[in-house]
Design an enzyme around this catalytic site. Sequence first.
Site, PDB file in Angstrom:
ATOM      1  N   SER A 194       0.835  -1.195   0.000  1.00  0.00           N
ATOM      2  CA  SER A 194       0.000   0.000   0.000  1.00  0.00           C
ATOM      3  C   SER A 194       0.879   1.257   0.000  1.00  0.00           C
ATOM      4  O   SER A 194       1.663   1.454  -0.924  1.00  0.00           O
ATOM      5  CB  SER A 194      -0.962  -0.084   1.194  1.00  0.00           C
ATOM      6  OG  SER A 194      -1.921   0.923   1.151  1.00  0.00           O
ATOM      7  N   ASP A 217     -10.147  -3.738  -5.341  1.00  0.00           N
ATOM      8  CA  ASP A 217      -9.549  -2.784  -4.409  1.00  0.00           C
ATOM      9  C   ASP A 217     -10.329  -1.470  -4.444  1.00  0.00           C
ATOM     10  O   ASP A 217     -10.398  -0.819  -5.485  1.00  0.00           O
ATOM     11  CB  ASP A 217      -8.080  -2.551  -4.808  1.00  0.00           C
ATOM     12  CG  ASP A 217      -7.292  -1.804  -3.740  1.00  0.00           C
ATOM     13  OD1 ASP A 217      -7.866  -0.910  -3.093  1.00  0.00           O
ATOM     14  OD2 ASP A 217      -6.105  -2.122  -3.576  1.00  0.00           O
ATOM     15  N   HIS A 226      -8.132  -4.544  -0.974  1.00  0.00           N
ATOM     16  CA  HIS A 226      -6.867  -3.889  -0.657  1.00  0.00           C
ATOM     17  C   HIS A 226      -6.003  -4.756   0.265  1.00  0.00           C
ATOM     18  O   HIS A 226      -4.788  -4.615   0.290  1.00  0.00           O
ATOM     19  CB  HIS A 226      -7.143  -2.524  -0.013  1.00  0.00           C
ATOM     20  CG  HIS A 226      -5.959  -1.605  -0.051  1.00  0.00           C
ATOM     21  ND1 HIS A 226      -5.445  -1.103  -1.226  1.00  0.00           N
ATOM     22  CD2 HIS A 226      -5.166  -1.110   0.938  1.00  0.00           C
ATOM     23  CE1 HIS A 226      -4.392  -0.326  -0.956  1.00  0.00           C
ATOM     24  NE2 HIS A 226      -4.213  -0.325   0.349  1.00  0.00           N
TER      25      HIS A 226
HETATM   26  C1  MLT Z   1      -1.427   5.957  -0.101  1.00  0.00           C
HETATM   27  O1  MLT Z   1      -1.759   6.928   0.563  1.00  0.00           O
HETATM   28  O2  MLT Z   1      -0.247   5.659  -0.331  1.00  0.00           O
HETATM   29  C2  MLT Z   1      -2.535   5.126  -0.643  1.00  0.00           C
HETATM   30  O3  MLT Z   1      -3.746   5.816  -0.503  1.00  0.00           O
HETATM   31  C3  MLT Z   1      -2.570   3.795   0.034  1.00  0.00           C
HETATM   32  C4  MLT Z   1      -2.778   3.912   1.514  1.00  0.00           C
HETATM   33  O4  MLT Z   1      -1.821   4.122   2.236  1.00  0.00           O
HETATM   34  O5  MLT Z   1      -3.916   3.787   1.985  1.00  0.00           O
END
Ligand code: MLT
Length: 200
Positions: free
Chosen positions: A103, A153, A184
């Site tokens: 992520s 996701d 996700h």
């Molecule tokens: C981010 O902020 O890098 C993306 O939205 C993924 C997350 O951290 O939720």
Amino acid sequence: ELSFIHRYEPATDPTRPPLLLLHGTGGDENDLLGLGRMISPGSTLLSPRGKILENGMPRFFRRLAEGVFDEEDVRFRANELADFVAEARKAYGLEAPIAVGFSNGANIAAAMLMLRPEILAGAALLRAMVPLTQAPAVDLAGKRVLMISGALDPIIPADNSQRLAASLSASGADVQHEILPAGHNLSQTDLQLLVRWFGE
Ligand code: MLT
């Protein structure tokens, strides 16, 4: 003193590449150690904690909203993290690591590939999105990249992860992009794909 709070586990199998473990939003330097041991047993593990706090949750760069990045900060933080990896390589005597990011951690790893390609030998990007709207021209020849995305996701539109895969391929990386019937969160299939990719 290295410039990030981090965990370090020395290799027990020196034939395995070092891993740079990069957690998701709200995680920390402990989160991915178990994953790292499972997907590449015996690898050195280097696991920093992101320096940004969003409502108390550590991250690797600032965002304006979910999926909307502060790109100036993405650039600054990707360079700062790359400098840490360079310091840690010297301090611990490591080869260039393979990033394993989830992520937000996958997004900073993708940004590092684009801005400081010499820092990483490759990357496994779990639930990654395009980190920079203007991808810098960069030569990623010889770098293996595994991307695993979730078709369901809610944070990452399918065309976004596909654009990232296409842009890394166009820069010369050897990209394997897997799209799972997942959201996700990571699934058992992510683990299987990671184990297989690290074994190849
Ligand atoms: C981010 O902020 O890098 C993306 O939205 C993924 C997350 O951290 O939720």
